[in-house]
Design a protein around this motif. Structure first.
Motif, PDB file in Angstrom:
ATOM      1  N   LYS A  37      -6.085   2.087  -7.580  1.00 42.32           N
ATOM      2  CA  LYS A  37      -5.828   3.363  -6.932  1.00 42.32           C
ATOM      3  C   LYS A  37      -7.078   3.886  -6.253  1.00 42.32           C
ATOM      4  CE  LYS A  37      -6.562   6.270 -10.983  1.00 42.32           C
ATOM      5  NZ  LYS A  37      -7.050   5.078 -11.670  1.00 42.32           N
ATOM      6  N   VAL A  38      -6.826   4.630  -5.231  1.00 38.49           N
ATOM      7  CA  VAL A  38      -7.902   5.301  -4.523  1.00 38.49           C
ATOM      8  C   VAL A  38      -7.554   6.772  -4.543  1.00 38.49           C
ATOM      9  CG1 VAL A  38      -8.999   5.670  -2.305  1.00 38.49           C
ATOM     10  CG2 VAL A  38      -8.386   3.361  -3.017  1.00 38.49           C
ATOM     11  N   ASP A  39      -8.383   7.551  -5.191  1.00 35.39           N
ATOM     12  CA  ASP A  39      -8.079   8.976  -5.287  1.00 35.39           C
ATOM     13  C   ASP A  39      -9.271   9.803  -4.852  1.00 35.39           C
ATOM     14  OD1 ASP A  39      -7.545  11.613  -6.066  1.00 35.39           O
ATOM     15  OD2 ASP A  39      -6.215  10.944  -7.663  1.00 35.39           O
ATOM     16  N   VAL A  89       0.855  -1.185   0.000  1.00 37.91           N
ATOM     17  CA  VAL A  89       0.000   0.000   0.000  1.00 37.91           C
ATOM     18  C   VAL A  89       0.890   1.233   0.000  1.00 37.91           C
ATOM     19  CG1 VAL A  89      -1.705   1.331   1.294  1.00 37.91           C
ATOM     20  CG2 VAL A  89      -1.864  -1.162   1.221  1.00 37.91           C
ATOM     21  N   PRO A 125      -1.953  10.463  -5.804  1.00 41.09           N
ATOM     22  CA  PRO A 125      -2.645  10.860  -7.023  1.00 41.09           C
ATOM     23  C   PRO A 125      -1.698  10.903  -8.214  1.00 41.09           C
ATOM     24  CG  PRO A 125      -2.306  12.774  -5.635  1.00 41.09           C
ATOM     25  CD  PRO A 125      -1.751  11.598  -4.891  1.00 41.09           C
ATOM     26  N   LEU A 130      -1.845  -1.135  -3.879  1.00 40.72           N
ATOM     27  CA  LEU A 130      -2.945  -0.194  -3.708  1.00 40.72           C
ATOM     28  C   LEU A 130      -2.331   1.182  -3.537  1.00 40.72           C
ATOM     29  CD1 LEU A 130      -5.914   0.418  -3.378  1.00 40.72           C
ATOM     30  CD2 LEU A 130      -5.731  -0.174  -0.955  1.00 40.72           C
ATOM     31  N   PHE A 159      -2.532   5.211  -3.007  1.00 37.27           N
ATOM     32  CA  PHE A 159      -3.313   6.373  -2.566  1.00 37.27           C
ATOM     33  C   PHE A 159      -2.774   7.680  -3.122  1.00 37.27           C
ATOM     34  CE2 PHE A 159      -4.697   3.308   0.585  1.00 37.27           C
ATOM     35  CZ  PHE A 159      -6.025   3.649   0.777  1.00 37.27           C
TER      36      PHE A 159
END
Ligand SMILES: NC(=O)c1ccc[n+]([C@@H]2O[C@H](COP(=O)([O-])OP(=O)(O)OC[C@H]3O[C@@H](n4cnc5c(N)ncnc54)[C@H](O)[C@@H]3O)[C@@H](O)[C@H]2O)c1
Ligand SMILES: NC(=O)c1ccc[n+]([C@@H]2O[C@H](COP(=O)([O-])OP(=O)(O)OC[C@H]3O[C@@H](n4cnc5c(N)ncnc54)[C@H](O)[C@@H]3O)[C@@H](O)[C@H]2O)c1
Lengths: 256, 256
Positions: free
Chosen positions: B207-209, B166, B194, B190, B192
């Motif tokens: 991805k988590v944006d 992560v 951007p 994973l 985070f």
DNA sequence: CGCGATTTGTGCACGTCTTCACAAGCGCCT
DNA sequence: AGGCGCTTGTGAAGACGTGCACAAATCGCG
């Protein structure tokens, strides 16, 4: 071709111009293009080709062109896209020309990180309020904002025009918080709690769930492992039999 | 119909059983079903109908049945699905029967929140290491884990079989960290930060944006605003929404 | 001014996902 | 045993998303 009439952002205020109604998939990618464009602008580029931009955004160039074509025709054949103009257009379409006010509910572990995150400000948003139900948290100051009690939500909403509510409470409280947000007129919610929210029609909910992301990755790990564990059996490498079942059916064409 | 033979999780160890190759969209929803099933199990339900489960997971019941049918035939007509069995099956398919080790790189603002998050443990994962490049952070203890230097990654990887990395560093460092993770054999990431990561084939990145989520919500706010600003054109004021939303789900108004 | 190099915008074909609708299967009750 | 109500599993149709491939448009240069 048929001339496009898309209104665009052009300084012209006044009348509300029609928004092209974009495919959802396109909408989800525009923010990526926007980020890539800002990077390019910072790097001094004035124009960029679909090839260049798509590489920066990590997508297929044809897809990018099609996405942008939905906004109207803002490229120049033989040259590419004007970076500044495209930024302006995308920001307009995404509704980022006005800095939207965000209310963050649940200032715990995650909420603190979000409250201290500068990515809000730099991408068109403004944290307008921090709210929590725990009296011992109320009054705490974070990044120049004071945590208020969640029951003050109506007051906050009266002071500011809240555009988006972010829920960072435990799952058990999320539905109640969502109801409170909806009650004060919030029509867009970003939910970090791992639960399904039920909201009236017209209210948009998006969720971010860490566990789901990890589990999806886990699936692919599992799949990769089970593939590599098999001896390279010709083409169709998926025939290993389980405990003792007939290897029947399943229309799925396996192998290449 | 033709009897299904999907191997399933059944205690039978030994041979690596075949994994049904599921549609991506289905994989993305299985975790949701799993969560809903756990809730149902905790509430004492032994069986559940597709209607009931789909409501709990916030999806269409036909879609749920089709999703589950990809796993094999684990329901009973006229009755529904056995909750415990279905949990077992989904966990098996998602590869959650082994608790996967997660390495968290970047223990800053967000990293701290993640490190203290109990959702990892409760959903089949285990934080195996906390890593950071800042010497002043190295040595700090969080939740019983000591932050180590990111250059110790090879050592960590040698100690534990890392399944997932992560990334919670600034965007500028993300690519380098990704390279380091890949170098020690991590094949699922994973992210985070951007930014777009470039990784070798065979490595999965999700991805988590936050900003993207907010901007998508902003678009819909913008659209809703421009619609309501228009004179009621035609009767169907609320019909605008198409049916299906892309994989990255958006939930639009559920409940009553 | 015309030509070739370049790049956009898009028609088209293909694959994936969603949804409907219903036959087949199951349990229960009589 | 037989019938009835309920629920699954799935075929088929349509909506949606993707990517190729190319004509149309533009620029720069000789
Ligand atoms: N911490 C993470 O890294 C992380 C990651 C992903 C998802 N999540 C999810 O985010 C949510 C918050 O996680 P957390 O670790 O910050 O939890 P937390 O317990 O640290 O914080 C929750 C906060 O919400 C407040 N709260 C509780 N009920 C409330 C209510 N009705 N109204 C307003 N505030 C209320 C609590 O007072 C507390 O401050 C959880 O649902 C969690 O599953 C957390
Ligand atoms: N804070 C949030 O709520 C939030 C939300 C969404 C996304 N993000 C993103 O997550 C990332 C982290 O955000 P943050 O607020 O925690 O930032 P932060 O600056 O607080 O933390 C970043 C951490 O990464 C460490 N780091 C830097 N370079 C490193 C390297 N090469 N190897 C290992 N560690 C390194 C730093 O020492 C620091 O501890 C950023 O990309 C941010 O955009 C943050």
């Amino acid at each position: 071709m048929s001339q496009h009439r898309h209104p665009g952002a052009p300084g012209r205020a006044g009348a509300v111009p029609t928004l092209p109604d974009l495919p959802e998939a396109t909408v989800a990618r525009l923010p990526e293009y926007l980020r890539a464009l800002h990077n390019l602008a910072d790097a001094g580029h004035e124009t960029v080709s679909s090839e260049g931009l798509s590489a920066a955004a990590g997508v297929n160039s044809a897809k990018l062109r099609k996405d942008l074509s939905h906004l109207g025709s803002y490229g120049t054949r033989g040259v590419g896209y004007d970076v500044a103009l495209l930024i302006e257009q995308i920001e307009y379409v995404l509704g980022l020309t006005q800095r939207r006010a965000v209310a963050l509910v649940g200032v715990g572990n995650l909420g603190h990180a979000l409250a201290g995150y500068d990515g809000f400000a730099s991408r068109g948003f403004r944290i307008a309020a921090l709210l929590d139900a725990d009296p011992s948290r109320v009054g705490e100051e974070i990044n120049g904002l004071v945590v208020r009690h969640v029951d003050d939500l109506p007051t906050v909403a009266a002071e500011e025009s809240l555009a988006i509510g972010v829920i960072a409470t435990p799952a058990a409280a999320a539905q109640q918080v969502a109801d409170q947000l909806v009650a004060v007129g919030v029509t867009s919610i970003l939910n970090f709690a791992p639960c399904v929210l039920s909201v009236p029609e017209g209210v948009d909910v998006r969720k971010v769930d860490l566990a789901i992301e990890l589990q999806i990755l886990s699936f692919h790990e599992h799949r990769k492992a089970s593939l590599t564990a098999l001896p390279a059996t010709g083409g169709t490498a998926l025939t290993a039999l389980p405990g003792g079942f007939a290897a029947t059916d399943t229309q799925e064409a396996i192998g290449t």
